[in-house]
Design an enzyme around this catalytic site. Structure first.
Site, PDB file in Angstrom:
ATOM      1  N   SER A  93     -16.223 -22.197  18.321  1.00 12.27           N
ATOM      2  CA  SER A  93     -16.303 -22.394  19.770  1.00 12.27           C
ATOM      3  C   SER A  93     -16.064 -21.143  20.595  1.00 12.27           C
ATOM      4  CB  SER A  93     -15.327 -23.496  20.200  1.00 12.27           C
ATOM      5  OG  SER A  93     -15.816 -24.753  19.811  1.00 12.27           O
ATOM      6  N   TYR A 196     -13.622 -32.255  26.456  1.00 10.87           N
ATOM      7  CA  TYR A 196     -14.213 -31.138  25.729  1.00 10.87           C
ATOM      8  C   TYR A 196     -15.399 -31.634  24.906  1.00 10.87           C
ATOM      9  CZ  TYR A 196     -14.266 -26.863  22.875  1.00 10.87           C
ATOM     10  OH  TYR A 196     -14.607 -25.692  22.262  1.00 10.87           O
ATOM     11  N   ASN A 198     -19.321 -30.346  22.905  1.00 15.02           N
ATOM     12  CA  ASN A 198     -20.365 -29.384  22.578  1.00 15.02           C
ATOM     13  C   ASN A 198     -21.657 -29.634  23.340  1.00 15.02           C
ATOM     14  OD1 ASN A 198     -18.879 -27.888  20.575  1.00 15.02           O
ATOM     15  ND2 ASN A 198     -19.107 -29.638  19.211  1.00 15.02           N
ATOM     16  N   ARG A 321      -9.853 -20.083  28.271  1.00 17.64           N
ATOM     17  CA  ARG A 321      -8.621 -20.777  28.588  1.00 17.64           C
ATOM     18  C   ARG A 321      -7.630 -19.789  29.177  1.00 17.64           C
ATOM     19  NH1 ARG A 321      -6.237 -24.433  23.921  1.00 17.64           N
ATOM     20  NH2 ARG A 321      -4.744 -24.832  25.606  1.00 17.64           N
TER      21      ARG A 321
END
Length: 393
Positions: A93, A196, A198, A321
């Site tokens: 990721s 979250y 994909n 983040r």
């Protein structure tokens, strides 16, 4: 300090790295830095991962003392050679940070609107017109994800277990994956929550291709990889191998009541296009993340948007983040970690890009309680790199 994140799919992802790691014999640590100085604190920190069951690890640190690189464990089970400190690996990721940066570069050029409806660019999917580009990058679209979840209607893409093993060489098309997600009910109204997924970044890939009229891989190379000289980084498409020196990764799974371990170094990453498919090196991740955080890739206003976090998301912004580690550890830092089956990747930086830590982890062949042991090893590593009084060792 750094513990775990819970994805929108309800699974625990340990700072983005889901590691089915295994206990192997303790091996030595190889290290070198720009000035030839030893850094025992860093050596001990990466050795801690091997001690709890990681097969191999390589790490690169850039800070006020220069560059330090090291590795621990083994490159391949049954052999003594350590992982190369310049080896290639699947970054999982961390791909999302590259994709978000590419989209924001298009925003800076005026080719994409950050708060424009995604349906304006991709009308063929019949998306809710309230879903914006910002929502894709920040995981607030409300879309159901296509990987690793269970659903009464079925149709999900396997992300673990025997089903994944049996399908690990299958090629998926991005459009196919999006339609799998859109066949399911939305998790929440666009912008009303966070989950979250994909699918958000797979849609971002299709948006990039629609706007530029070039492939995602070509645009990534032209706008980010080549200008930064990231010659060890690539978008592999459906290619199953890793094109250069690399450590092997393993996966332990249960089949008909029996536990098995297989080498999963070769796998088809097309199940996570633009969300988790890229290959890189610790050197290239450092160069990229340092350039991004020092303002060399996107304008300051868009970098600020990238770092603007959504409530209740454990610090997620747009492809990065943000976390406050406290004054003894330099205050705020930026990161995004990732995993593929068998591989984990770490990417950390101070807000100015001057201090970075990038690393790769490969898994082994015996069971451990990863939720119990991995956070402590990661916390030790972070403190050794970023916290006052410990980086001097």
């Amino acid at each position: 300090m750094i513990t775990s994140e819970k994805s929108g799919r309800g699974r625990i992802r340990l700072v983005g790295v889901v590691l089915a790691a295994a206990m192997v014999g303790v091996c030595g640590v190889a290290n070198a830095d720009g000035g030839g100085r030893d850094r025992p604190g860093l050596r001990e920190a990466i050795q801690a991962f091997v001690d709890v069951g990681v097969a191999g690890m390589q790490m690169r640190v850039h800070d006020e003392r220069g560059e330090w690189v090291g590795s621990a464990g083994v490159r391949k089970l049954g052999q003594a050679a350590r992982p190369s400190t310049d080896g290639l690996f699947r970054i999982g990721s961390n791909t999302k940070t590259f994709t978000a940066t590419l989209v924001l570069r298009l925003v800076a050029e005026g080719a994409v609107g950050l708060d424009a409806s995604v349906a304006e660019y991709l009308p063929e999917f019949g998306l809710d017109r309230r879903i914006t580009v910002r929502m894709l990058l920040g995981h607030t679209s409300g879309l159901y994800d296509y990987t690793g979840d269970t659903h009464p209607a079925g149709g999900v893409v396997p992300s673990r277990g025997k089903e994944w093993v049996d399908n690990r060489f299958h090629t998926y098309r991005p459009e196919e994956l999006v339609r799998i997600a859109l066949a399911k009910p939305m998790k929440f109204e666009p912008g009303a929550g966070w989950s979250y997924g994909n699918v958000n970044y797979t849609l971002a890939r299709l948006l990039i291709e629609k706007v530029t009229r070039h492939s995602y891989a070509d645009e990534m190379r032209r706008r980010i990889l080549w200008p930064l000289g990231l010659w060890g980084t690539e978008v592999p498409g459906a290619r199953t191998g890793i094109p250069g020196p690399h450590a092997h990764a393993y996966y332990r799974y249960e089949d008909a009541g029996q536990w098995k371990t297989i080498d999963v170094t070769r796998q088809n990453p097309s199940m996570v296009p633009a969300a988790g498919d890229m290959i890189s090196t610790t050197r290239d991740l450092h160069t990229f993340f340092s350039a991004l955080n020092s303002g060399k890739l996107v304008p300051a206003a868009l970098l600020a948007e990238m770092r603007r976090t959504h409530p209740n998301t454990l610090g997620f912004g747009l492809g990065v983040r943000v976390q406050d580690a406290g004054p003894d550890c330099g205050g705020t830092f930026l990161f995004h970690n990732g995993s593929n089956v068998g591989y984990g990747a770490l990417m950390y930086s101070t807000p100015d890009g001057k201090k970075t830590m990038t690393a790769s982890i490969t898994t082994g062949d015996a069971p451990i309680d990863i939720e119990k042991v991995f956070p402590a090893a990661l916390d030790k590593l972070f403190k050794a790199v970023f916290c006052r009084g410990q980086t001097t060792r």
